[in-house]
Scaffold this active site. Sequence first.
Site, PDB file in Angstrom:
ATOM      1  N   ARG A 188       0.742  10.402   0.793  1.00 58.81           N
ATOM      2  CA  ARG A 188       1.081  11.439   1.785  1.00 58.81           C
ATOM      3  C   ARG A 188       2.261  12.292   1.369  1.00 58.81           C
ATOM      4  NH1 ARG A 188       0.069   7.589   7.085  1.00 58.81           N
ATOM      5  NH2 ARG A 188      -1.871   6.830   6.195  1.00 58.81           N
TER       6      ARG A 188
ATOM      7  N   LYS B 182     -11.711  -1.216   5.375  1.00 54.73           N
ATOM      8  CA  LYS B 182     -10.561  -0.934   6.234  1.00 54.73           C
ATOM      9  C   LYS B 182     -11.135  -0.422   7.553  1.00 54.73           C
ATOM     10  CE  LYS B 182      -6.977   2.612   6.701  1.00 54.73           C
ATOM     11  NZ  LYS B 182      -5.625   2.896   6.210  1.00 54.73           N
TER      12      LYS B 182
ATOM     13  N   GLU C 287       0.862  -1.198   0.000  1.00 55.12           N
ATOM     14  CA  GLU C 287       0.000   0.000   0.000  1.00 55.12           C
ATOM     15  C   GLU C 287       0.885   1.230   0.000  1.00 55.12           C
ATOM     16  OE1 GLU C 287      -2.626   0.491   3.405  1.00 55.12           O
ATOM     17  OE2 GLU C 287      -2.907   2.605   2.932  1.00 55.12           O
TER      18      GLU C 287
HETATM   19  C1  3PG Z   1      -2.835   4.013   7.629  1.00 55.72           C
HETATM   20  O1  3PG Z   1      -2.927   4.886   6.815  1.00 55.72           O
HETATM   21  O2  3PG Z   1      -3.360   2.906   7.422  1.00 55.72           O
HETATM   22  C2  3PG Z   1      -2.184   4.280   8.921  1.00 55.72           C
HETATM   23  O3  3PG Z   1      -1.549   5.486   8.988  1.00 55.72           O
HETATM   24  C3  3PG Z   1      -1.284   3.235   9.385  1.00 55.72           C
HETATM   25  O4  3PG Z   1      -1.381   3.271  10.732  1.00 55.72           O
HETATM   26  P1  3PG Z   1      -0.109   3.071  11.630  1.00 55.72           P
HETATM   27  O5  3PG Z   1       0.920   4.052  11.145  1.00 55.72           O
HETATM   28  O6  3PG Z   1      -0.565   3.362  13.042  1.00 55.72           O
HETATM   29  O7  3PG Z   1       0.348   1.639  11.467  1.00 55.72           O
END
Ligand code: 3PG
Length: 218
Positions: A55, A139, A51
Amino acid sequence: MTNQAYPQHLQEQLDKIVSSCPLVPVITIDRPEDALPLGKALVEGGLRILEITLRTPYGLQAISDLRAALPDVWVGVGTVATKAQFEAAEAAGAQFVITPGSTSELLEYGMTAKIPLLPGVSSLSEVMEGYRLGYRTFKFFPAEVAGGVSALKAYSGPFPDISFCPTGGITLEKAKDYLALSNVNAVGGSWLTPKDAIAAGDWAQLRSIAEKSLAAVK
Ligand code: 3PG
């Protein structure tokens, strides 16, 4: 709002993707040159789904590059918040789309798109809106804040035909608890892609985290 059901072929494709690997690394590319060695290290470590988040400005190019270099794994896009980003990711070659939350714009566009959508939800009302449109896999984000394992256990009562990919605040230890639930098919997280290891170009460490994490949940 349309009454059309979410297309069967997209649901089947999504099921195929999320059942191909129990762990989904959430990847943010801060330097474009990191995309290929990082993706290769994760795949060498046994991961089968990548994934790539939007960002940073390098996400779309990373998706195109990884699709070309790693044709045997699933390369998708994360942090998609608008229809325009969904379309751009499709054009870049993304094979699936993950959104942090669900808007009617995204849910409706997802029904006409060429690639499956994994819509983000954090409450039963959001699940029900997606369910109404025919979505069956979501999700669950931010998983730990939105009730964690206990919430998903409770969700399986009224919605036994819905499955989740929890993400957000999950560690390897917690991943095992989520994966033990009947309604969880994969768990996502950035613990698989520590920023300091990526900044140091320590691809061996990335590969090793993937290997150890997979071994721990299998
Ligand atoms: C996402 O976009 O799925 C999250 O930012 C991932 O979450 P985490 O950084 O707490 O693992």
